[in-house]
Design an enzyme around this catalytic site. Structure first.
Site, mmCIF file in Angstrom:
data_model
loop_
_atom_site.group_PDB
_atom_site.id
_atom_site.type_symbol
_atom_site.label_atom_id
_atom_site.label_comp_id
_atom_site.label_asym_id
_atom_site.label_seq_id
_atom_site.Cartn_x
_atom_site.Cartn_y
_atom_site.Cartn_z
ATOM 1 N N LYS A 139 -26.541 -53.652 13.546
ATOM 2 C CA LYS A 139 -25.291 -54.070 14.338
ATOM 3 C C LYS A 139 -25.112 -52.916 15.478
ATOM 4 O O LYS A 139 -25.641 -52.000 15.372
ATOM 5 C CB LYS A 139 -24.192 -53.877 13.374
ATOM 6 C CG LYS A 139 -24.015 -52.413 12.580
ATOM 7 C CD LYS A 139 -23.047 -52.653 11.361
ATOM 8 C CE LYS A 139 -22.734 -51.125 10.757
ATOM 9 N NZ LYS A 139 -22.249 -50.114 11.815
ATOM 10 N N ASP A 151 -25.083 -47.789 6.826
ATOM 11 C CA ASP A 151 -25.540 -46.667 7.768
ATOM 12 C C ASP A 151 -25.842 -45.379 7.313
ATOM 13 O O ASP A 151 -25.471 -44.520 7.861
ATOM 14 C CB ASP A 151 -24.375 -46.733 9.019
ATOM 15 C CG ASP A 151 -23.874 -47.817 9.509
ATOM 16 O OD1 ASP A 151 -24.614 -48.865 9.338
ATOM 17 O OD2 ASP A 151 -22.763 -47.928 10.278
ATOM 18 N N CYS A 179 -17.312 -47.549 9.151
ATOM 19 C CA CYS A 179 -18.148 -48.841 8.905
ATOM 20 C C CYS A 179 -18.172 -49.094 7.510
ATOM 21 O O CYS A 179 -18.291 -50.507 7.206
ATOM 22 C CB CYS A 179 -19.571 -48.210 9.208
ATOM 23 S SG CYS A 179 -19.544 -47.969 10.920
#
Length: 201
Positions: free
Chosen positions: A106, A8, A151
């Protein structure tokens, strides 16, 4: 076979973004240097529709960082972030993406969040990352990216559950909170993960 997972590294999680991780930009030079030591580099990308139920804006009367029950799972309500097709959802241009072989998106289902790069938060649907890595013969994954206490941690946790050796590269990640970072490291260590520095690789 080892793989580097870049988690991310998107504009909304960097300074100036809607859910900026403090000091997130400081890891980017480390991330670029790390890639030289890996034959396989894979990225995850938060990729939410605007109607995502993790957004406080989609729950009238609720505030950012409130916690609700979302289809049987506890859900922190976040600011709108990483909305599909926006600049905030785009990868940072300060990262060298040339070695990234695959990207796993995601958080695409509006009804459930997905902190981990492997599964949604209810483990109801896989992203395909586990099968991809095992298909490439990967046995060890090294984690870098944002945020360490969400995450990155959940990706590492699922990687351990999937049978991979897991190494958190401590200086290639930053957390939303210092307390969260310590809990994330302790959680991974307790399950058999390791915490390393980039200069130890």
């Amino acid at each position: 076979m080892k793989a580097l997972l870049l988690i991310d590294l998107q504009n909304d999680f960097l300074p100036g973004g809607s859910l900026a991780v403090p000091g997130g930009d400081q890891i980017l030079p480390v991330v670029n240097q790390l890639q030289e030591q890996f034959d396989l580099v894979v990225a995850t990308q938060d990729w939410h529709p605007p109607t995502h139920k993790s957004f406080a804006s989609n729950h009238p009367g609720k505030a950012v960082f409130d916690t609700i029950d979302l289809n049987g799972l506890p859900q922190v309500l976040w600011p709108d972030h990483c909305v599909q097709g926006t600049t905030g959802a785009a990868f940072s241009t300060a990262v060298d993406w040339r070695k990234t072989e695959a990207i796993f998106r995601k958080g695409t289902d509006p009804a459930i969040d997905s902190y981990s790069g492997f599964y949604d938060n209810g483990h109801r649907k896989a992203t395909g990352l586990e099968a991809y890595l095992k298909g490439r013969g990967v046995t060890a994954v090294y984690l870098a990216g944002l945020a360490a206490d969400y995450c990155v941690y959940f990706t590492g946790n699922d990687a351990l559950d999937s049978g991979f050796s897991v190494y958190l590269v401590e200086n290639a990640t930053r957390a939303i909170s210092a307390d969260g970072f310590e809990k994330a490291k302790a959680g991974l260590l307790q399950k058999g993960g390791r915490v390393v520095l980039s200069n130890e690789l």
